[in-house]
Scaffold this motif. Structure first.
Motif, short mmCIF file in Angstrom:
data_model
loop_
_atom_site.label_atom_id
_atom_site.label_comp_id
_atom_site.label_asym_id
_atom_site.label_seq_id
_atom_site.Cartn_x
_atom_site.Cartn_y
_atom_site.Cartn_z
N THR A 30 -38.31 -60.21 65.92
CA THR A 30 -36.90 -60.07 66.32
C THR A 30 -36.42 -58.63 66.25
OG1 THR A 30 -36.00 -60.44 64.11
CG2 THR A 30 -36.43 -62.39 65.47
N TYR A 31 -37.28 -57.72 65.77
CA TYR A 31 -36.88 -56.33 65.60
C TYR A 31 -37.36 -55.45 66.75
CZ TYR A 31 -35.28 -57.00 60.82
OH TYR A 31 -34.57 -57.40 59.72
N ASN A 32 -36.49 -54.56 67.15
CA ASN A 32 -36.90 -53.49 68.03
C ASN A 32 -37.61 -52.44 67.16
OD1 ASN A 32 -35.25 -54.44 70.43
ND2 ASN A 32 -33.67 -54.18 68.87
N MET A 33 -38.64 -51.81 67.71
CA MET A 33 -39.44 -50.89 66.91
C MET A 33 -39.47 -49.51 67.56
SD MET A 33 -40.39 -52.75 64.40
CE MET A 33 -41.60 -51.65 63.65
N ALA A 97 -37.77 -49.86 62.26
CA ALA A 97 -37.36 -51.14 62.82
C ALA A 97 -35.85 -51.20 62.91
CB ALA A 97 -37.88 -52.29 61.97
N ALA A 98 -35.36 -51.75 64.00
CA ALA A 98 -33.93 -51.90 64.21
C ALA A 98 -33.63 -53.31 64.68
CB ALA A 98 -33.44 -50.89 65.24
N GLN A 99 -32.64 -53.95 64.04
CA GLN A 99 -32.27 -55.30 64.47
C GLN A 99 -31.55 -55.28 65.80
OE1 GLN A 99 -30.24 -57.18 61.03
NE2 GLN A 99 -31.82 -58.74 61.29
N SER A 100 -30.76 -54.25 66.02
CA SER A 100 -29.96 -54.22 67.23
C SER A 100 -29.92 -52.80 67.77
CB SER A 100 -28.54 -54.70 66.93
OG SER A 100 -27.74 -54.62 68.07
N TYR A 111 -29.80 -45.39 63.90
CA TYR A 111 -29.61 -46.78 64.30
C TYR A 111 -30.72 -47.70 63.79
CZ TYR A 111 -25.82 -45.30 67.32
OH TYR A 111 -24.64 -44.79 67.80
N TYR A 112 -31.72 -47.12 63.14
CA TYR A 112 -32.83 -47.92 62.64
C TYR A 112 -32.57 -48.32 61.19
CZ TYR A 112 -35.36 -46.93 66.90
OH TYR A 112 -35.73 -46.87 68.23
#
Length: 125
Positions: A30-33, A97-100, A111-112
């Protein structure tokens, strides 16, 4: 999410390396990397990012066409394949890793949410 980066090392200019970033936790998919890099005295610099689904990738202009980011959600791992390395690619590379992430925020470290410990890449001329 805990992140562990690996794969750095010493390589000659023109060579290749593949960095890996292993994540703990069942929510990795679910995380953007992202991958960032940093040299002494400089700000952390965006290198590449990939959306949680793996369908969209982003690259800094300086690495476009040479680096490829990918992810394997089944293995909780994100990769950075680095080809045609240059001495100016020498840096400590960090995965994050960033949730959004919205708009162009993928390029900004602030933002991470989570960061790995970094792995050193040294490219000799």
């Amino acid at each position: 999410v805990q992140l562990q980066a690996s794969g750095g090392g010493l390589v000659q200019a023109g060579g290749s390396l593949r960095l890996s970033c292993a994540a703990s936790g069942r929510t990795f998919s679910t995380y953007n990397m992202g991958w960032f890099r940093q040299t002494p005295g400089e700000e952390r610099e965006f290198v590449a990012a990939i959306r949680w689904s793996g369908g969209t990738t982003y690259y800094a202009d300086s690495v476009k066409g040479r680096f490829t980011i990918s992810r394997d959600n089944a293995k909780n791992t994100v990769y950075l394949q680095m080809n045609s390395l240059k001495p100016e690619d020498t840096a400590v590379y960090y995965c994050a890793a960033a949730q959004s992430l919205s708009g162009g925020s993928y390029a900004y470290a602030t933002y991470y949410d989570y960061w790995g410990q970094g792995t050193l890449v040294t490219v000799s001329s």
